[in-house]
Design a protein around this motif. Structure first.
Motif, PDB file in Angstrom:
ATOM      1  N   ALA A  54       1.059  -1.173   0.242  1.00 27.60           N
ATOM      2  CA  ALA A  54       0.199  -0.199  -0.261  1.00 27.60           C
ATOM      3  C   ALA A  54       0.992   1.280   0.203  1.00 27.60           C
ATOM      4  N   SER A  55       0.586   2.369  -0.614  1.00 26.80           N
ATOM      5  CA  SER A  55       0.707   3.720  -0.313  1.00 26.80           C
ATOM      6  C   SER A  55       0.817   3.986   1.350  1.00 26.80           C
ATOM      7  N   TYR A  56       1.239   5.319   1.324  1.00 26.25           N
ATOM      8  CA  TYR A  56       1.217   5.828   3.212  1.00 26.25           C
ATOM      9  C   TYR A  56       0.412   7.779   2.708  1.00 26.25           C
ATOM     10  N   TRP A  57       0.181   8.037   3.586  1.00 22.66           N
ATOM     11  CA  TRP A  57      -0.874   9.247   3.685  1.00 22.66           C
ATOM     12  C   TRP A  57      -0.880   9.908   4.689  1.00 22.66           C
ATOM     13  N   LYS A  58      -0.205  10.948   6.226  1.00 24.87           N
ATOM     14  CA  LYS A  58      -0.283  11.498   6.524  1.00 24.87           C
ATOM     15  C   LYS A  58      -0.786  12.810   6.414  1.00 24.87           C
ATOM     16  N   PRO A  59      -2.270  12.925   6.172  1.00 25.10           N
ATOM     17  CA  PRO A  59      -2.530  14.403   5.876  1.00 25.10           C
ATOM     18  C   PRO A  59      -2.136  15.519   7.034  1.00 25.10           C
ATOM     19  N   VAL A  60      -1.844  15.424   7.942  1.00 29.10           N
ATOM     20  CA  VAL A  60      -2.298  16.605   9.204  1.00 29.10           C
ATOM     21  C   VAL A  60      -0.358  15.808  10.033  1.00 29.10           C
ATOM     22  N   GLN A  61       0.210  16.378   9.492  1.00 28.33           N
ATOM     23  CA  GLN A  61       1.511  16.365  10.488  1.00 28.33           C
ATOM     24  C   GLN A  61       1.530  17.631  11.957  1.00 28.33           C
ATOM     25  N   SER A  62       1.651  17.323  13.182  1.00 30.65           N
ATOM     26  CA  SER A  62       2.262  18.861  13.769  1.00 30.65           C
ATOM     27  C   SER A  62       3.961  17.592  14.209  1.00 30.65           C
ATOM     28  N   GLY A  63       5.053  18.167  14.692  1.00 30.64           N
ATOM     29  CA  GLY A  63       5.978  18.481  15.308  1.00 30.64           C
ATOM     30  C   GLY A  63       7.074  18.147  14.502  1.00 30.64           C
ATOM     31  N   THR A  64       6.553  18.661  13.740  1.00 30.50           N
ATOM     32  CA  THR A  64       7.687  18.082  12.714  1.00 30.50           C
ATOM     33  C   THR A  64       8.991  18.728  13.200  1.00 30.50           C
ATOM     34  N   ILE A  65       9.427  19.833  13.859  1.00 34.32           N
ATOM     35  CA  ILE A  65      11.021  19.020  15.210  1.00 34.32           C
ATOM     36  C   ILE A  65      11.402  18.292  15.478  1.00 34.32           C
ATOM     37  N   GLU A  66      10.352  17.554  15.657  1.00 29.97           N
ATOM     38  CA  GLU A  66      10.730  16.569  16.267  1.00 29.97           C
ATOM     39  C   GLU A  66      11.234  14.882  15.559  1.00 29.97           C
ATOM     40  N   GLY A  67      10.928  14.662  13.724  1.00 28.11           N
ATOM     41  CA  GLY A  67      10.417  14.544  13.125  1.00 28.11           C
ATOM     42  C   GLY A  67       8.788  14.002  12.066  1.00 28.11           C
ATOM     43  N   CYS A  68       9.479  13.388  11.302  1.00 27.65           N
ATOM     44  CA  CYS A  68       8.347  13.236  10.270  1.00 27.65           C
ATOM     45  C   CYS A  68       7.999  12.300   9.887  1.00 27.65           C
ATOM     46  N   ASP A  69       6.426  11.256  10.522  1.00 24.11           N
ATOM     47  CA  ASP A  69       5.893   9.891  10.708  1.00 24.11           C
ATOM     48  C   ASP A  69       6.274   9.243   8.773  1.00 24.11           C
ATOM     49  N   SER A  70       6.164  10.504   7.949  1.00 22.77           N
ATOM     50  CA  SER A  70       6.292   9.927   6.620  1.00 22.77           C
ATOM     51  C   SER A  70       7.774   9.127   6.349  1.00 22.77           C
ATOM     52  N   ALA A  71       8.514  10.155   7.664  1.00 21.38           N
ATOM     53  CA  ALA A  71       9.846   9.827   6.460  1.00 21.38           C
ATOM     54  C   ALA A  71       9.943   8.466   7.210  1.00 21.38           C
ATOM     55  N   VAL A  72       9.843   7.819   8.365  1.00 20.58           N
ATOM     56  CA  VAL A  72       9.802   6.596   8.960  1.00 20.58           C
ATOM     57  C   VAL A  72       8.467   5.954   8.576  1.00 20.58           C
ATOM     58  N   ALA A  73       7.292   5.953   7.965  1.00 18.23           N
ATOM     59  CA  ALA A  73       6.836   5.091   7.450  1.00 18.23           C
ATOM     60  C   ALA A  73       7.800   4.117   5.797  1.00 18.23           C
ATOM     61  N   SER A  74       7.894   5.403   5.028  1.00 16.65           N
ATOM     62  CA  SER A  74       9.421   4.739   3.679  1.00 16.65           C
ATOM     63  C   SER A  74      10.595   4.724   4.143  1.00 16.65           C
TER      64      SER A  74
END
Ligand SMILES: Nc1ncnc2c1ncn2[C@@H]1O[C@H](COP(=O)(O)OP(=O)(O)OP(=O)(O)O)[C@@H](O)[C@H]1O
Ligand SMILES: [Mg+2]
Length: 203
Positions: free
Chosen positions: A27-47
């Motif tokens: 499947a593909s992954y989408w996080k429509p609303v990310q807060s806390g990018t100063i601590e990292g992004c969920d999209s990067a972890v999922a990737s």
């Protein structure tokens, strides 16, 4: 087919379990609303963990706070009309932010986003003490809005008593139990058994 991965709280394992679903369901992954990018992004972890195709966030906010607060700090108002799902032929795993009542702005919560995206949900729950209450409350909130729930995935040390109680009091199926992985890598995540019932959700 889209699935919205929500949870009983922040930090319950939504990203790890989304990556696991992406890996196994291609499947593909989408996080429509990310807060806390100063601590990292969920999209990067999922990737990193799944190798999945990642669609860009509609809102990407710096502060590690509830989306409504992180947005207001940047002078932004999250507008549900501006959150449109990516077009793809593949299954799409959508990860929420926090739990179902996490506010997006002064009016809307994650429940409104789920309703708008018309995606059935999977609820990620801790396996440990407190989870029966949190999981049943989350299920109640989803049902109060007639939002379909495919099942619960429990994350943490196996706890069969809590699993049974969630299934009984929550009137729901626990689809999988994910144990703590050390180390947490693509390899260890991919080696977790993937129940056929989860494949069947996508046919
Ligand atoms: N089964 C697991 N094995 C090892 N580490 C885990 C596991 N589940 C979660 N973690 C770790 O716990 C932390 C929280 O998990 P995760 O980021 O998936 O939570 P989340 O629900 O997506 O949080 P958020 O609300 O910020 O999106 C992360 O550091 C993650 O690596
Ligand atoms: Mg996450």
């Amino acid at each position: 087919m889209r699935i919205f991965v929500t949870g009983t709280d922040t930090n319950v394992g939504k990203t790890i379990i989304s990556a696991w679903l992406c890996y196994n369901l291609k499947a593909s992954y989408w996080k429509p609303v990310q807060s806390g990018t100063i601590e990292g992004c969920d999209s990067a972890v999922a990737s990193d963990l799944s190798g999945a195709e990642i669609f860009p966030e509609a809102y990407s906010l710096k502060a590690p706070l509830s989306p409504h607060l992180a947005a207001s700090l940047e002078g932004v108002q999250i507008d549900l009309n501006k959150i449109t799902p990516p077009l793809t032929d593949k299954p799409l795993i959508i990860e929420g932010a926090g739990g179902v009542m996490a506010p997006l702005n002064n009016k809307h919560t994650i429940l409104d986003l789920i309703a708008q995206l018309k995606a059935p949900t999977i609820v990620v729950a801790r396996s440990t003490l407190g989870t029966i209450n949190h999981t049943c409350l989350t299920l109640e909130a989803l049902r109060s809005r007639s939002l379909p729930v495919l099942g619960v995935i429990m994350n943490g040390p196996k706890n069969s008593d809590n699993k049974e109680a969630i299934e009984h009091f929550g009137r729901i199926k626990v689809l999988a139990e994910i144990e703590p992985l050390t180390p947490l890598t693509t390899k260890t995540l991919s080696q977790l058994p993937f129940p056929p019932s989860l494949h069947e959700l996508f046919v």
